[in-house]
Design a protein around this motif. Structure first.
Motif, PDB file in Angstrom:
ATOM      1  N   SER A  35      27.303 123.418 142.852  1.00  0.00           N
ATOM      2  CA  SER A  35      27.558 121.844 143.358  1.00  0.00           C
ATOM      3  C   SER A  35      27.744 122.800 144.845  1.00  0.00           C
ATOM      4  CB  SER A  35      28.726 122.042 142.590  1.00  0.00           C
ATOM      5  OG  SER A  35      28.833 121.878 141.593  1.00  0.00           O
ATOM      6  N   TYR A  36      28.067 123.433 145.208  1.00  0.00           N
ATOM      7  CA  TYR A  36      28.347 124.066 146.047  1.00  0.00           C
ATOM      8  C   TYR A  36      26.819 123.889 147.394  1.00  0.00           C
ATOM      9  CZ  TYR A  36      30.480 125.687 150.925  1.00  0.00           C
ATOM     10  OH  TYR A  36      30.717 126.461 152.150  1.00  0.00           O
ATOM     11  N   VAL A  37      26.529 125.000 146.475  1.00  0.00           N
ATOM     12  CA  VAL A  37      25.087 125.133 147.284  1.00  0.00           C
ATOM     13  C   VAL A  37      24.361 124.355 147.425  1.00  0.00           C
ATOM     14  CG1 VAL A  37      23.110 126.370 147.187  1.00  0.00           C
ATOM     15  CG2 VAL A  37      24.925 127.295 146.831  1.00  0.00           C
ATOM     16  N   ILE A  38      24.247 122.589 146.743  1.00  0.00           N
ATOM     17  CA  ILE A  38      23.057 122.147 146.815  1.00  0.00           C
ATOM     18  C   ILE A  38      23.536 121.233 147.164  1.00  0.00           C
ATOM     19  CG2 ILE A  38      23.391 119.744 145.100  1.00  0.00           C
ATOM     20  CD1 ILE A  38      22.920 121.557 142.854  1.00  0.00           C
ATOM     21  N   TYR A  39      25.514 121.114 147.716  1.00  0.00           N
ATOM     22  CA  TYR A  39      26.196 120.140 149.050  1.00  0.00           C
ATOM     23  C   TYR A  39      25.605 120.679 149.876  1.00  0.00           C
ATOM     24  CZ  TYR A  39      29.406 118.527 152.146  1.00  0.00           C
ATOM     25  OH  TYR A  39      30.173 118.023 153.148  1.00  0.00           O
TER      26      TYR A  39
END
Length: 110
Positions: free
Chosen positions: A12-16
């Motif tokens: 989720s952090y990488v996508i954000y």
């Protein structure tokens, strides 16, 4: 179970970081109303040489973490090669305390 949650948070952090747009206005390249601004060109040296932008400071995206301290603490306008580079670099520059006022995508084929 904890490993699954940690993996989900990491993904989720990488996508954000890469795909959620930053809250900075897209600007046209005519910035004559802001004489104090610094134009930061994040395109590769080859792309910047093919389509140069007058008075731009060319620091390609892969080198931004190494050379951001060379940028003056004035308003920044970012010229990026694509949306992902724009998102990641503007988030990085803001985290380091630089004032990013706008951006432009030079190689936007969409």
């Amino acid at each position: 179970m904890v490993a699954v949650v940690m993996m989900f948070l990491l993904v989720s952090y990488v996508i954000y970081q890469h795909y959620v747009p930053v809250k900075v206005k897209q600007q046209s390249l005519s910035l004559s109303n802001d004489d104090e601004a610094v134009i930061l060109d994040l395109r590769s040296y080859q792309d910047a040489a093919k389509e140069p932008f007058e008075d731009a400071c060319n620091i390609p995206y892969p080198y931004i973490k190494r050379h951001y301290h060379q940028l003056p603490s004035r308003h920044l306008y970012v010229i990026a090669p694509d949306w992902v580079s724009k998102n990641v670099s503007i988030r990085f520059l803001k985290r380091k305390g630089l004032n990013v006022k706008g951006y432009s995508i030079m190689n936007d084929f969409s």
